[in-house]
Scaffold this motif. Sequence first.
Motif, PDB file in Angstrom:
ATOM      1  N   ASP A  99     -67.420  74.889 -21.093  1.00 21.68           N
ATOM      2  CA  ASP A  99     -68.547  74.050 -20.677  1.00 21.68           C
ATOM      3  C   ASP A  99     -69.875  74.736 -20.981  1.00 21.68           C
ATOM      4  O   ASP A  99     -70.827  74.097 -21.452  1.00 21.68           O
ATOM      5  CB  ASP A  99     -68.465  73.747 -19.182  1.00 21.68           C
ATOM      6  CG  ASP A  99     -67.326  72.789 -18.835  1.00 21.68           C
ATOM      7  OD1 ASP A  99     -66.824  72.112 -19.758  1.00 21.68           O
ATOM      8  OD2 ASP A  99     -66.951  72.731 -17.649  1.00 21.68           O
ATOM      9  N   ASP A 112     -72.494  73.176 -23.661  1.00 21.76           N
ATOM     10  CA  ASP A 112     -73.857  72.856 -23.220  1.00 21.76           C
ATOM     11  C   ASP A 112     -74.890  73.541 -24.109  1.00 21.76           C
ATOM     12  O   ASP A 112     -75.848  72.923 -24.582  1.00 21.76           O
ATOM     13  CB  ASP A 112     -74.069  73.312 -21.770  1.00 21.76           C
ATOM     14  CG  ASP A 112     -73.597  72.295 -20.752  1.00 21.76           C
ATOM     15  OD1 ASP A 112     -73.331  71.140 -21.132  1.00 21.76           O
ATOM     16  OD2 ASP A 112     -73.479  72.658 -19.567  1.00 21.76           O
ATOM     17  N   LYS A 154     -63.115  65.322 -21.095  1.00 24.65           N
ATOM     18  CA  LYS A 154     -64.353  65.739 -20.419  1.00 24.65           C
ATOM     19  C   LYS A 154     -65.483  65.939 -21.427  1.00 24.65           C
ATOM     20  O   LYS A 154     -66.620  65.527 -21.195  1.00 24.65           O
ATOM     21  CB  LYS A 154     -64.117  67.042 -19.651  1.00 24.65           C
ATOM     22  CG  LYS A 154     -63.385  66.863 -18.319  1.00 24.65           C
ATOM     23  CD  LYS A 154     -63.144  68.187 -17.643  1.00 24.65           C
ATOM     24  CE  LYS A 154     -64.450  68.903 -17.328  1.00 24.65           C
ATOM     25  NZ  LYS A 154     -64.211  70.205 -16.663  1.00 24.65           N
ATOM     26  N   ARG A 167     -68.805  63.706 -21.528  1.00 23.36           N
ATOM     27  CA  ARG A 167     -70.041  64.408 -21.167  1.00 23.36           C
ATOM     28  C   ARG A 167     -71.070  64.388 -22.288  1.00 23.36           C
ATOM     29  O   ARG A 167     -72.272  64.279 -22.042  1.00 23.36           O
ATOM     30  CB  ARG A 167     -69.709  65.846 -20.795  1.00 23.36           C
ATOM     31  CG  ARG A 167     -70.892  66.641 -20.277  1.00 23.36           C
ATOM     32  CD  ARG A 167     -70.431  67.953 -19.704  1.00 23.36           C
ATOM     33  NE  ARG A 167     -71.498  68.737 -19.145  1.00 23.36           N
ATOM     34  CZ  ARG A 167     -71.322  69.879 -18.499  1.00 23.36           C
ATOM     35  NH1 ARG A 167     -70.096  70.354 -18.319  1.00 23.36           N
ATOM     36  NH2 ARG A 167     -72.350  70.548 -18.007  1.00 23.36           N
TER      37      ARG A 167
END
Length: 284
Positions: free
Chosen positions: A158, A162, A192, A196
Amino acid sequence: MSDFKLVECPRDAMQGLHHFIPTQLKTAYLNLLLQVGFDTLDFGSFVSPKAIPQMADTAEVLANLDLGNTNTKLLAIVANLRGVEVAVKHTEISYLGFPFSISETFQQRNTHSSIKQSLSVVEEMLSICAKNNKKAVVYLSMGFGNPYGDEWNYEIIDKWADELTNKGVEILSLADTVGISTVEKIEHILPKLIARYNHTEIGIHLHSTPEQRLEKIEAIYHSGCKRIDGALKGFGGCPMATDDLTGNIPTEDIIRFLTSKGEKLNLNMEKWDEAMEFSKKIFD
């Protein structure tokens, strides 16, 4: 037009072979694959010939590709800014791929740079690509773990997803360089990421042992991923990863599975069969 972007990766298939494949033979093989109708062909790399001698003739191969009767886009792998600057000079290339490892050990092994240094390379590459009408494909390498003991968890994925998307990466491909992904990890991570980063194209590049490949393809499909890398007959692997290489996901298995689900891939299967037969001249 197919909903799926299939990326055929002969570069990955060939790069680890110890015998040098003559340029003319490489070119003939790639020209067959260009007629199949894949979205993208990962055809070569602009990296150190000492590191990957098999790809030393990428520019010569490119000059001899027949691009007049294909809609397939070309992707070349780069490992540093020198490679980026060489690759963007070739108007025929649409995509530059960069292996960004979330394993510090592998980043050093693969590109002789740290993760921090590689992040700077990605930033500069994005700028150079924008100025030269190219798109960057960043591979989140060792995305399912690593064999070196470097820390890995979902939070690390993650964090870097990001970081990279915030810097402007539009195509992010989760890569399992050593074949240690599992169905559970695929089904946990991919949906996910896709949900996202809905303005980012999320892809997958897996290596696998033969007995696990079909269950992984099914997991990819049910995760909603539409950009899938494969290599004819599952050839290849990364020579910078481990000595005990696992192969790529076989493209024919991906085609067979998606077709069984009623997906229209719009591929020229006669040319695919020709490429399958021709591959014996390279890999056997």
